[in-house]
Scaffold this motif. Structure first.
Motif, PDB file in Angstrom:
ATOM      1  N   ASN A   9      24.594  18.991   0.724  1.00  0.00           N
ATOM      2  CA  ASN A   9      25.105  18.412   2.025  1.00  0.00           C
ATOM      3  C   ASN A   9      24.802  16.810   2.174  1.00  0.00           C
ATOM      4  OD1 ASN A   9      26.325  20.843   2.928  1.00  0.00           O
ATOM      5  ND2 ASN A   9      24.352  21.586   3.712  1.00  0.00           N
ATOM      6  N   VAL A  10      25.905  16.284   2.502  1.00  0.00           N
ATOM      7  CA  VAL A  10      25.956  14.760   2.828  1.00  0.00           C
ATOM      8  C   VAL A  10      25.921  14.717   4.364  1.00  0.00           C
ATOM      9  CG1 VAL A  10      26.972  12.516   2.885  1.00  0.00           C
ATOM     10  CG2 VAL A  10      26.861  14.129   0.795  1.00  0.00           C
ATOM     11  N   ASP A  11      24.552  14.391   4.987  1.00  0.00           N
ATOM     12  CA  ASP A  11      24.490  14.406   6.402  1.00  0.00           C
ATOM     13  C   ASP A  11      23.970  13.139   6.932  1.00  0.00           C
ATOM     14  OD1 ASP A  11      24.021  14.956   9.136  1.00  0.00           O
ATOM     15  OD2 ASP A  11      22.348  16.246   8.968  1.00  0.00           O
ATOM     16  N   PRO A  12      25.085  12.300   7.578  1.00  0.00           N
ATOM     17  CA  PRO A  12      24.824  10.905   7.981  1.00  0.00           C
ATOM     18  C   PRO A  12      23.673  10.946   9.089  1.00  0.00           C
ATOM     19  CG  PRO A  12      27.108  11.036   7.781  1.00  0.00           C
ATOM     20  CD  PRO A  12      26.493  12.528   7.483  1.00  0.00           C
ATOM     21  N   ALA A  13      23.593  12.019   9.750  1.00  0.00           N
ATOM     22  CA  ALA A  13      22.561  12.091  10.822  1.00  0.00           C
ATOM     23  C   ALA A  13      21.188  11.790  10.219  1.00  0.00           C
ATOM     24  CB  ALA A  13      22.859  13.348  11.643  1.00  0.00           C
ATOM     25  N   ALA A  44      27.279   7.918   1.926  1.00  0.00           N
ATOM     26  CA  ALA A  44      26.697   9.394   1.528  1.00  0.00           C
ATOM     27  C   ALA A  44      25.401   8.685   0.818  1.00  0.00           C
ATOM     28  CB  ALA A  44      27.906   9.756   0.475  1.00  0.00           C
ATOM     29  N   ALA A  45      25.442   8.134  -0.211  1.00  0.00           N
ATOM     30  CA  ALA A  45      24.164   7.690  -0.872  1.00  0.00           C
ATOM     31  C   ALA A  45      23.006   7.428   0.101  1.00  0.00           C
ATOM     32  CB  ALA A  45      24.428   6.423  -1.846  1.00  0.00           C
ATOM     33  N   VAL A  46      23.254   6.548   1.092  1.00  0.00           N
ATOM     34  CA  VAL A  46      21.909   6.158   1.972  1.00  0.00           C
ATOM     35  C   VAL A  46      21.634   7.615   2.603  1.00  0.00           C
ATOM     36  CG1 VAL A  46      21.403   4.985   3.943  1.00  0.00           C
ATOM     37  CG2 VAL A  46      22.706   3.761   2.150  1.00  0.00           C
ATOM     38  N   ALA A  47      22.468   8.448   3.203  1.00  0.00           N
ATOM     39  CA  ALA A  47      22.246   9.680   3.913  1.00  0.00           C
ATOM     40  C   ALA A  47      21.437  10.440   2.729  1.00  0.00           C
ATOM     41  CB  ALA A  47      23.688  10.063   4.175  1.00  0.00           C
ATOM     42  N   LEU A  48      21.859  10.633   1.781  1.00  0.00           N
ATOM     43  CA  LEU A  48      21.159  11.626   0.791  1.00  0.00           C
ATOM     44  C   LEU A  48      19.832  11.276   0.465  1.00  0.00           C
ATOM     45  CD1 LEU A  48      24.210  12.147  -1.801  1.00  0.00           C
ATOM     46  CD2 LEU A  48      22.892  13.883  -0.434  1.00  0.00           C
ATOM     47  N   MET A  49      19.434   9.736   0.225  1.00  0.00           N
ATOM     48  CA  MET A  49      18.290   9.082   0.011  1.00  0.00           C
ATOM     49  C   MET A  49      17.479   9.441   1.254  1.00  0.00           C
ATOM     50  SD  MET A  49      19.260   5.535  -1.658  1.00  0.00           S
ATOM     51  CE  MET A  49      17.554   4.997  -2.327  1.00  0.00           C
ATOM     52  N   GLU A  50      17.764   9.393   2.439  1.00  0.00           N
ATOM     53  CA  GLU A  50      17.131   9.593   3.665  1.00  0.00           C
ATOM     54  C   GLU A  50      16.628  11.059   3.753  1.00  0.00           C
ATOM     55  OE1 GLU A  50      15.666   7.684   5.694  1.00  0.00           O
ATOM     56  OE2 GLU A  50      17.097   6.397   7.005  1.00  0.00           O
ATOM     57  N   ALA A  51      17.658  12.058   3.235  1.00  0.00           N
ATOM     58  CA  ALA A  51      17.494  13.255   3.580  1.00  0.00           C
ATOM     59  C   ALA A  51      16.236  13.762   2.461  1.00  0.00           C
ATOM     60  CB  ALA A  51      18.802  14.124   3.276  1.00  0.00           C
ATOM     61  N   ARG A  52      16.233  13.189   1.536  1.00  0.00           N
ATOM     62  CA  ARG A  52      15.167  13.157   0.410  1.00  0.00           C
ATOM     63  C   ARG A  52      13.852  12.436   0.639  1.00  0.00           C
ATOM     64  NH1 ARG A  52      19.227  11.950  -4.477  1.00  0.00           N
ATOM     65  NH2 ARG A  52      20.937  13.543  -4.016  1.00  0.00           N
TER      66      ARG A  52
END
Length: 437
Positions: free
Chosen positions: A331-335, A185-193
């Motif tokens: 939203n936590v989006d692994p994609a 979840a943390a990595v997904a949020l960092m990527e989305a930002r």
């Protein structure tokens, strides 16, 4: 009330433990002729077994003072390089010989599920000759005063994001068991930002990404009960005189009793064998038993809010695989993950996280290039063997290190990173700790 009774029982047995320990010392003293007899060894063995079965095990030490780098024995020291009320990061700093490369920088996110980070002592020891190792040292909730505020799953994710930001983009994050969900979840949020400090790679080991796949006894309990049942039966206030007095926690002794009940016959047999080894004066197997159970029986409390939010999010609602997980409304989006390589590791006989539960991460992280992803299932091993033991050292650890070396920082720089919003251009800091009302 149960926690208080547990404390009272421990205190009431203190005189008996002291007496048993004195008997053990008396009948095992080489100056005592009885120590060399079958009767003397039997009394000493029974006394030690009673004392060990009723004691409270304190937080163990890592005790890693040296390692071998390129055939040279070098000194290792523990430095705390990042600290918050509920967690420290320990750096195992090696005195590298001249010309030696440090190897991949690894952040091991230890499980926050009842045991201390020293459960990964063998994992750290295996990686130290080849990598620059950091590990999360989670705090025992009963030792954190109420004045430090609360700590839930959202705070956990904030901590991971801040840790990765502190260590920099050349970090390889390695989540063992429980942290797999918050790390993903943390990595997904960092990527989305669009944050620049995303890790180079992410290794998830025996984690509950999607517990609907091959559910284990642990998963089935969560399916059978609603969150109200866990709140009523598993959450208790810390008793006096601990520093966290009146903090609501999920006690470590409850978690330990649950794990032991899953393999009760195995634990009873191990203690019976331990007794017989002592009677036969067979020192090596007895010492191995002590080493294992000194670690296994040392447990810590979890904050109630973290425990309940994790049970509900991960094990009851399955928010992450359903695409419904949120972090403070985001939203936590692994994609969204494109720049971080992904390795998943499972054990064939894992009775905590069933086969396929960790591999599910690949079905969620659909935009990671195929060349930057890999899954490995280790035959024969159970949950503990995924991150420790001879097969981990010989077969799993080399694959992890090879994967990290093959995916250095910037490997996926050609992958398009999303443009961060203006409010997110600076690295986001963890939310302020919430003070109790």
């Amino acid at each position: 009330m149960y926690y208080q009774l547990y404390e009272f029982n421990h205190a009431a047995l203190q005189p008996a433990r002291a007496y048993a320990d004195a008997m053990r010392l008396f009948y095992s003293n080489p100056l005592n002729p009885m120590a060399k007899t079958y009767l003397g060894r039997t009394v000493a063995a029974a006394a030690e077994l009673f004392e060990r079965s009723t004691r409270r095990y304190g937080k163990p030490e890592f005790g890693l003072t040296d390692t071998n780098v390129n055939g040279v024995r070098v000194r290792v020291r523990e430095d705390i390089i990042w600290s918050r009320p509920f967690c420290d990061i320990i750096h195992f700093k090696r005195d590298l010989p001249a010309g030696a490369k440090p190897g991949p920088k690894i952040l091991m996110v230890a499980p926050m599920s009842g045991h201390y980070a020293t459960l990964l002592r063998g994992t750290v020891e295996t990686m130290l000759p080849y990598a620059d190792v950091y590990i999360t040292d989670w705090a025992d909730a009963r030792m954190v005063p109420l004045s430090e505020g609360t700590f839930d799953l959202d705070d956990y994710i904030d901590y991971v994001i801040d840790m990765l930001g502190h260590l920099g983009p050349d970090t390889h994050v390695m989540a063992v068991c429980q942290p797999s969900v918050p790390v993903l979840a943390a990595v997904a949020l960092m990527e989305a930002r669009g944050e620049a400090t995303v890790p180079a790679s992410m290794t998830l080991m025996g984690g509950p990404i999607d517990t609907r796949r091959n559910p284990t006894a642990v998963n089935q309990l969560a399916e059978e009960k609603d969150i109200g049942w866990f709140r009523e039966n598993a959450v208790m206030p810390v008793p006096w005189p601990h520093p966290g007095f009146m903090r609501m926690v999920y006690p470590g002794f409850l978690q330990l009793s649950g794990f032991m009940s899953m393999n009760l016959d195995r634990h009873l047999t191990a203690h019976k064998d331990f007794f017989m080894h002592l009677v036969k004066n067979d020192g090596e197997p007895a010492e191995k038993h002590r080493d294992f159970y000194d670690e296994y029986l040392a447990v810590m409390d979890l904050t109630a809010e973290f425990y309940l939010q994790t049970v509900e999010t991960v094990f009851i609602r399955h928010d992450l695989p359903k695409g419904q997980m949120k972090h403070r409304g985001e939203n936590v989006d692994p994609a969204a993950i494109r720049r971080v390589a992904l390795l998943t590791v499972e054990g064939e006989n894992d009775d905590i996280s069933g086969v396929g539960q960790t591999r599910a991460a690949h079905d969620l992280c659909v935009n990671i290039p195929e060349a930057m992803r890999h899954h490995y299932m280790q035959p024969v091993v159970g949950h503990y063997g995924v991150f420790n033991g001879s097969r981990f050292r010989a077969e799993i650890a080399p694959r992890i290190l090879d994967f990290m070396r093959s995916n250095p920082a910037g490997q996926a720089s050609k992958a398009a990173a999303p443009e961060p919003a203006k409010a997110s251009r600076a690295r986001r800091k963890p939310a302020a700790r919430r003070k109790p009302a």
